[in-house]
Structures are given as structure tokens and as C-alpha cells.
Design an enzyme around this catalytic site. Structure first.
Site, short mmCIF file in Angstrom:
data_model
loop_
_atom_site.label_atom_id
_atom_site.label_comp_id
_atom_site.label_asym_id
_atom_site.label_seq_id
_atom_site.Cartn_x
_atom_site.Cartn_y
_atom_site.Cartn_z
N HIS A 128 0.85 -1.20 0.00
CA HIS A 128 0.00 0.00 0.00
C HIS A 128 0.87 1.23 0.00
O HIS A 128 1.92 1.24 0.63
CB HIS A 128 -0.92 0.01 1.23
CG HIS A 128 -2.07 0.95 1.10
ND1 HIS A 128 -1.97 2.28 1.44
CD2 HIS A 128 -3.32 0.77 0.62
CE1 HIS A 128 -3.12 2.86 1.18
NE2 HIS A 128 -3.96 1.98 0.68
N ASP A 132 -8.01 -5.49 0.09
CA ASP A 132 -8.49 -6.36 -0.97
C ASP A 132 -8.07 -7.82 -0.82
O ASP A 132 -8.55 -8.67 -1.56
CB ASP A 132 -7.99 -5.83 -2.33
CG ASP A 132 -8.63 -4.51 -2.68
OD1 ASP A 132 -9.84 -4.39 -2.48
OD2 ASP A 132 -7.91 -3.60 -3.14
#
Ligand code: ACO
Length: 426
Positions: free
Chosen positions: A304, A361
Site C-alpha cells: 500500500h 483487498d
């Protein structure tokens, strides 16, 4: 004394104010940089650039903190509903009982879409991706429901229309693309129960609402509610900054979310897990491939831009995954593969050195698969959850008296002045 940062350029010293956020984050305000120095900054991917100040979402990527309007996402996922959290994001405070009831009534009143919109759906090719369809349909809403923007009350109607209709449009896209009869929203069902019913009810097999599954969907959408200036939200703000209508700005956000490096990662994770299952590859080989610079393969659902620790949403998503699978008595072999991947990756030096952890996710696709959502609808599910965030960010920009059109600069590296050459001489 106000703090400043000093910049020395060609022996001359310039001072720029330091801005401190409410959680102590600090930034250098360079809005006068070019005017004072003739220089611009270069920051590909904007990893060091703040595009706005914002009161909506706080995240601390080092500590794994995420709060909407100050409230930790863990508390919201446990105690709130998606509609209440949407209200919080858009209006800046939790609703009173009266405000929540009015919101629910409005969401019900606006839940039907113009019958002519079904004609649009019929004309998309059968295998068209639902994200492309959703982005087009949201943009098309502007033609069916000319935007009201005269005062606060009117713009709130547009927000509620969008929130309500995105759910109807998403379910319609699934039903029509599968050749199923469209199911209309019901006034006696909550926002999430209505979505599940519109997706799965059938004239020959009525859908039974399970409140635990409704709770899970509420939590799923709350986790996606907002994430400050990510790729799709930045798209909404940038597109909105040209003073385009809200529908067009949201449509741009949906398009940005579609990419596999962003919201499309939930579909990509599932495809990766299915690929591992079908090929029978062992986990060590998969992780080795992800580390290989000469291989374009990445561990989807890992890494991320902001989180350098475990994504707090991923932690809750894993718990949600366990709850939903156990409630529905689903034994999904993909969950085992995902858990093994996580275990191997989290102890691998490459992932440790680069601070790569599961993001939201990584487990979300397994939750959606258990709920019966088809794989190409996963990113649509993300988009529905992110809508309140996009709306609140658009609104914050539109209400800002200092709002400017977004227009970054560049450092030109092309040809110096070059004369036009007639075609017969090229
Ligand atoms: N697998 C393997 N290596 C990775 C991964 C991954 N998933 N993610 C990052 N890396 C490596 C990169 O190769 C890079 O290595 P290098 O420094 O040797 O070049 C380093 O880690 C830093 O990665 P960047 O791509 O530079 O980091 P950035 O902040 O630009 O990208 C992103 C973040 C796009 C999320 C990236 O981690 C990624 O591609 N992840 C997989 C896709 C994904 O899960 N996206 C969803 C993100 S959450 C969301 O948007 C909702």
C-alpha cells in the site's frame, strides 16, 4: 512563533510556512514557491504531495490507523450501519434518530431508476465489464435527473439519489447481464438487505434475508467508505475541480477505481488465488515470482502507498471473512491458499524489508465469493462502499472558498524548438 521551512536556491534563502494538521502531521506550504523562486516541485505519483487539507478521514500508515470524522473504523464496522456511516462522512457528524429516519425514507423514495435506463443495459455487449457499465450509467444519470444544486437541501437530494441508485444500478447490471428478471427495491428492506434481495431474489426461489449476512455487508461497505486522497478520490476531486457536475466526477472515480493496482485488486486477488489453485503451484514458488524483478507478477492484495504496517481494514476483513464463511458453512479452499500466502509473505525478508502487508483487498474477494457475488462485480461492490467518501470529498472541495482547478505542472524533457518539415521531406 510560526514555524517555517527554509529553502536555499542559488545561494538565496526562501521561507515557507509549515502547516500542522490536527493529528500533528506536518507539511510545507509551497503554494508561493514558483512565484517566489521560479521553480516547481517534481513528485511523480504524488507520494510527498498534499493536494488539500481535509476534515474527513485520518489515516496513519505507520501505526495502521483509520478514522472517519475522528471515529475509528473498527468501531464503525462493529457498531454502525453503512447508511449511518455514509451520513457521517457526508455531513461530518453522526445523524440523530430523526435525521437517520429521514435519510432512510429518502433512500427508499429515490431507489427506483428511470425505466428507460434498462434500455441502455440491454445494449451493452453481454460480456461488458460491470465497472465500465456502472461508470457509464452513473454519468448517464445526469441526463435523467438534471442536477439540483441551488441550495444545501437540493444538493443533499442529489447525494441521496446517487447513494440509493448506485445500488439499484449495480444489481440491475448483474440481473440483465445474466438474462434474469430485474428485481425492484422494496420499501420494507434496509439498504443492504435490499441490495442482496435485488441481486438474488427469484420468482421461483424467494431470497431469504439473513440478518448476519446483512450485518456483514454493512461492515464490508463501511470498511470501504473513505480513504482520503487515494487514486479514485483524487480523480473525483481533480475532475470535480473543473466544476463539472457530481455525476460526471463520480463516474471518473469509478473508472479510476477499476484498475488492478487500486480497487480492481479485489478481483485480481481472486483470479490469482484461483490461478494458484488450478495450477497447483506451491506457495513458495508464487512468493518467489512476486519478488523477481524480471517477472511482472505481484502479490495482489499486498502492499500500500500509505500503510507500512497491516492495513487496519484488512484485519477486520479477515475477521469478517471467518464469520461469513462459518455462518454460511462455506469451506473455501481459496481461504487456505490466501492464509498460506500471507504466512509465507509476512516472514519473507523481501516483504519485511519493503513493509508489504495484506491490504483491504486481500480477503475481501473471499467474503464476496461466499456471499455469491460474481467475480466481475467485486470492484462494483467496492465502488458502492466508496461512494459516500467520493461524495464527501467532492463536497468538501466544492464548498472550499479557496478551491482551485487542479492543474499540475511538468518539467518538459522533449525536443527543443524544431521546424515543421513538409511531408515530402520526411
Ligand atoms: N508484490 C511484490 N512486490 C511488491 C508489491 C507486491 N504486491 N507491492 C509493492 N512491491 C514492491 C515493488 O516492486 C517495489 O520494489 P522496489 O522498491 O524494489 O522497486 C516496492 O515494493 C515498493 O512498491 P511500489 O510499487 O513502488 O509502491 P507504491 O506505493 O507505488 O504502490 C501498490 C502501492 C500499487 C498498492 C503496490 O503495493 C501494488 O501494486 N500492490 C498490489 C496491488 C494491490 O493490492 N492494490 C490494492 C491497493 S489497496 C487499494 O487501492 C484499495
Amino acid at each position: 512563533m510560526d514555524q517555517t521551512a527554509q529553502l536555499i536556491l542559488d545561494g538565496k534563502t526562501y521561507e515557507f510556512p509549515i502547516i500542522t494538521g490536527s493529528e500533528g502531521e506536518r507539511g510545507i506550504d509551497i503554494s508561493s514557491l514558483r512565484q517566489k523562486t521560479g521553480h516547481i516541485t517534481l513528485d511523480p505519483g504524488y507520494g510527498n504531495t498534499g493536494s488539500c487539507t481535509s476534515d474527513i478521514t485520518f489515516m496513519d500508515g505507520e501505526k495502521g490507523i483509520l478514522r472517519y470524522r475522528g471515529i475509528p473504523v473498527e468501531q464503525l464496522a462493529k457498531k454502525s450501519t453503512f447508511v449511518e456511516t455514509a451520513y457521517l462522512l457526508i455531513n461530518g457528524k453522526l445523524p440523530s434518530q430523526r435525521e437517520l429516519t429521514d435519510t432512510r425514507i429518502a433512500l427508499n423514495d429515490y431507489s427506483l431508476v428511470h425505466e428507460d435506463m434498462q434500455i441502455f443495459y440491454q445494449n451493452f455487449p453481454r460480456r461488458a465489464h460491470p465497472m465500465g457499465i456502472l461508470s457509464s450509467m452513473i454519468n448517464a444519470l445526469r441526463s435523467f435527473y438534471p442536477e439540483l444544486q441551488k441550495d444545501d437541501l437540493d444538493i443533499n437530494k442529489t447525494f441521496l439519489r446517487l447513494l440509493s441508485r448506485i445500488r439499484t444500478l449495480a444489481a440491475m447490471s448483474y440481473r440483465i447481464s445474466n438474462g434474469f428478471k430485474v428485481i425492484y427495491p422494496r420499501p420494507d428492506y434496509s439498504y443492504c438487505a435490499n441490495f442482496l434481495n435485488m441481486m438474488f431474489d427469484s420468482p421461483v426461489k424467494p431470497y431469504e434475508i439473513d440478518e448476519d449476512i446483512v450485518d456483514a455487508l454493512n461492515a464490508f461497505w463501511i470498511l470501504h467508505g473513505d480513504h482520503e486522497q487515494n487514486c479514485s478520490t483524487a480523480a473525483v476531486r481533480v475532475v470535480g475541480s473543473g466544476r463539472v457536475n457530481l455525476y460526471a466526477a463520480i463516474s471518473a472515480g469509478i473508472a479510476a477505481l477499476w484498475g488492478p493496482l487500486h480497487g480492481g485488486a479485489n478481483q485480481a486477488v481472486l483470479e490469482m488465488l484461483i490461478g494458484i489453485q488450478e495450477s497447483g503451484s506451491d506457495i513458495a514458488t508464487v512468493v518467489k515470482r512476486a519478488k523477481d524483478k524480471n517477472d511482472s507478477f505481484r502479490l495482489m492484495g499486498f502492499g500500500h502507498r500509505v500503510y507500512k504496517t497491516y492495513d487496519p481494514r484488512a484485519k477486520i476483513m479477515k475477521q469478517l471473512c471467518d464469520t461469513v464463511l462459518s455462518k454460511l458453512k462455506v469451506d473455501d479452499p481459496l481461504l487456505k491458499i490466501a492464509e498460506q500466502l500471507e504466512e509465507v509473505a509476512l516472514t519473507d525478508q523481501y516483504f519485511i524489508d519493503k513493509n508489504l502487508y495484506p491490504n483491504v483487498d486481500f480477503y475481501s474477494g473471499i467474503v464476496l465469493r461466499a456471499l455469491g457475488i460474481p467475480i466481475d462485480m467485486y470492484t462494483v461492490m467496492f465502488a458502492i462502499g466508496r461512494l459516500p467518501g467520493w461524495i464527501s470529498q467532492w463536497k468538501e472541495g466544492a464548498d472550499d472558498p479557496n478551491w482551485k482547478i487542479s492543474r499540475p505542472r511538468q518539467i518538459y524533457t522533449g525536443n527543443a524548438v524544431t521546424d515543421y518539415m513538409p511531408i515530402h521531406k520526411r
